[in-house]
Design an enzyme around this catalytic site. Structure first.
Site, mmCIF file in Angstrom:
data_model
loop_
_atom_site.group_PDB
_atom_site.id
_atom_site.type_symbol
_atom_site.label_atom_id
_atom_site.label_comp_id
_atom_site.label_asym_id
_atom_site.label_seq_id
_atom_site.Cartn_x
_atom_site.Cartn_y
_atom_site.Cartn_z
ATOM 1 N N CYS A 188 37.560 43.500 44.931
ATOM 2 C CA CYS A 188 37.662 43.777 45.314
ATOM 3 C C CYS A 188 37.540 45.279 44.594
ATOM 4 O O CYS A 188 36.837 46.278 43.952
ATOM 5 C CB CYS A 188 38.477 44.359 46.238
ATOM 6 S SG CYS A 188 40.451 43.914 44.894
ATOM 7 N N HIS A 216 44.380 44.182 47.698
ATOM 8 C CA HIS A 216 43.546 44.953 47.613
ATOM 9 C C HIS A 216 42.725 46.408 47.877
ATOM 10 O O HIS A 216 44.026 46.756 48.022
ATOM 11 C CB HIS A 216 43.272 43.965 49.091
ATOM 12 C CG HIS A 216 41.734 44.016 49.742
ATOM 13 N ND1 HIS A 216 40.929 43.560 49.549
ATOM 14 C CD2 HIS A 216 41.166 44.506 50.610
ATOM 15 C CE1 HIS A 216 39.928 43.331 49.632
ATOM 16 N NE2 HIS A 216 39.928 44.367 50.455
ATOM 17 N N HIS A 238 34.310 47.270 51.371
ATOM 18 C CA HIS A 238 34.837 46.285 50.248
ATOM 19 C C HIS A 238 34.204 45.028 50.406
ATOM 20 O O HIS A 238 33.546 44.931 50.566
ATOM 21 C CB HIS A 238 36.153 47.282 51.215
ATOM 22 C CG HIS A 238 36.064 45.088 52.108
ATOM 23 N ND1 HIS A 238 37.681 44.617 52.059
ATOM 24 C CD2 HIS A 238 35.855 45.188 53.176
ATOM 25 C CE1 HIS A 238 37.524 43.817 53.356
ATOM 26 N NE2 HIS A 238 36.701 44.142 53.546
#
Length: 338
Positions: free
Chosen positions: A253, A301, A313
């Site tokens: 990420c 995240h 993402h």
């Protein structure tokens, strides 16, 4: 020292008899006023042409694409047919090579016999047959020669017939190929024309509107850095998630957001906690495309916000880089890295 001189006096033109001098001034002022009003009115009544909105331009592009897509498929169809027919033509040409050679040799043989007979007369073999004194021999040998000649004629005729058959097939195929080539060129020209119109319409989009590969259309992208980051991140859609990867073919990420903004000349650390501190705090209401959106209380995240509740993402192992809704995870906040 020069002496200043007074400008010569100017005498007002004499008015016509019976008309006061001030009338001229009044008329001139009235004319000037009327002209100004007319010009102003013209400016006010001139039609105002507003630039088309993003939605209107998108609608025009969609309309052009409706014409282009069938053209592309027709182009593909003709290209496939042309390729297949060109292969058939090449195969026929290969088959004709030995036939052409055989017919040439046969015709040369016939020509040689005719030429020799014309220049030298009947051959010695024919003369020997004619003077043979053995009863029955001449008749038998003449029959044999006739059969040999007849067989040669049949062979030559067979070769020529086969050659003509292939020639006829090839001529039809060549005519078909010529038609298909013209059709393909016409479709290519039409495709180019529609492509040009789509390019023109796309060029009319505001600078703040982008159509990145792999992501939906995005409007309101104010920063050039954000535009670059969005285009870069969206181009990675479909690439696999790999723990610790920062590109160019796989990402985690924070590796994806680092890679996207690196393309825009902005350096981010490969760690969500650091990226949170490297960006400027933005409220959810102020968030705009290109901002970083962080999730969970421990910020483990991060994604790149696209607007309209969407982000791009790298989710997790087994799920490639993709576009997703922001709301499917608890949002911790937004940061602007530029």
């Amino acid at each position: 020292m020069p002496v200043a001189t007074m400008p010569p006096q100017r005498h007002a033109p004499s008015a016509p008899p019976g008309r006061p001098v001030g009338v001229h001034r009044v008329v001139r002022r009235l004319l000037t006023l009327v002209a100004a009003v007319a010009v102003g009115a013209g400016m006010l009544t001139a039609p105002a042409y507003a630039a088309p909105s993003v939605d209107e331009i998108d609608a025009q592009i969609d309309k052009q694409w409706e014409q282009l897509e069938p053209t592309i498929e027709q182009y593909n169809k003709v290209s496939a047919q042309l390729k297949a027919d060109q292969k058939k033509s090449a195969e026929l040409k290969k088959k004709m090579v030995p036939l052409e050679l055989a017919s040439t040799l046969a015709m040369n043989k016939v020509g040689d016999i005719a030429s020799r007979y014309y220049m030298r007369g009947p051959s010695q073999e024919m003369g020997a047959l004619l003077v043979s004194t053995k009863p029955g021999t001449l008749a038998e040998q003449l029959v044999m020669l006739d059969r040999i000649a007849d067989d040669q004629r049949r062979q030559i005729a067979g070769v020529l017939a086969a050659r003509d058959k292939y020639n006829a097939q090839k001529q039809k195929l060549d005519a078909l190929i010529a038609t298909e080539v013209k059709r393909k060129n016409d479709l290519a020209a039409k495709k180019k024309q529609i492509d040009s119109e789509i390019k023109r319409l796309t060029g009319m989009l505001p600078v703040t509107s982008i159509r990145p590969e792999g992501c939906p259309s995005i409007d309101g992208v104010v920063s050039s850095a954000a535009r670059t980051a969005i285009k870069t991140a969206c181009a990675q859609v479909g690439d696999p998630y790999v723990w610790g990867a920062t590109g160019p073919n796989s990402f985690d990420c924070s590796g994806l957001t680092q890679y996207a903004y690196k393309a825009a000349g902005i350096s981010l650390t490969h760690f969500t906690g650091a990226q949170w501190n490297e960006g400027r705090k933005i409220s959810a209401s102020e968030a705009r495309p290109g901002d970083l959106v962080f999730f969970f209380s421990d910020l483990h995240h991060v994604g790149l916000y696209l607007g309209n509740g969407l982000m791009v993402h790298a989710p997790r192992t087994g799920k490639p880089v993709q576009v997703a809704k922001v709301e499917y995870m608890p949002v911790a906040g937004y940061r602007r890295p530029y």
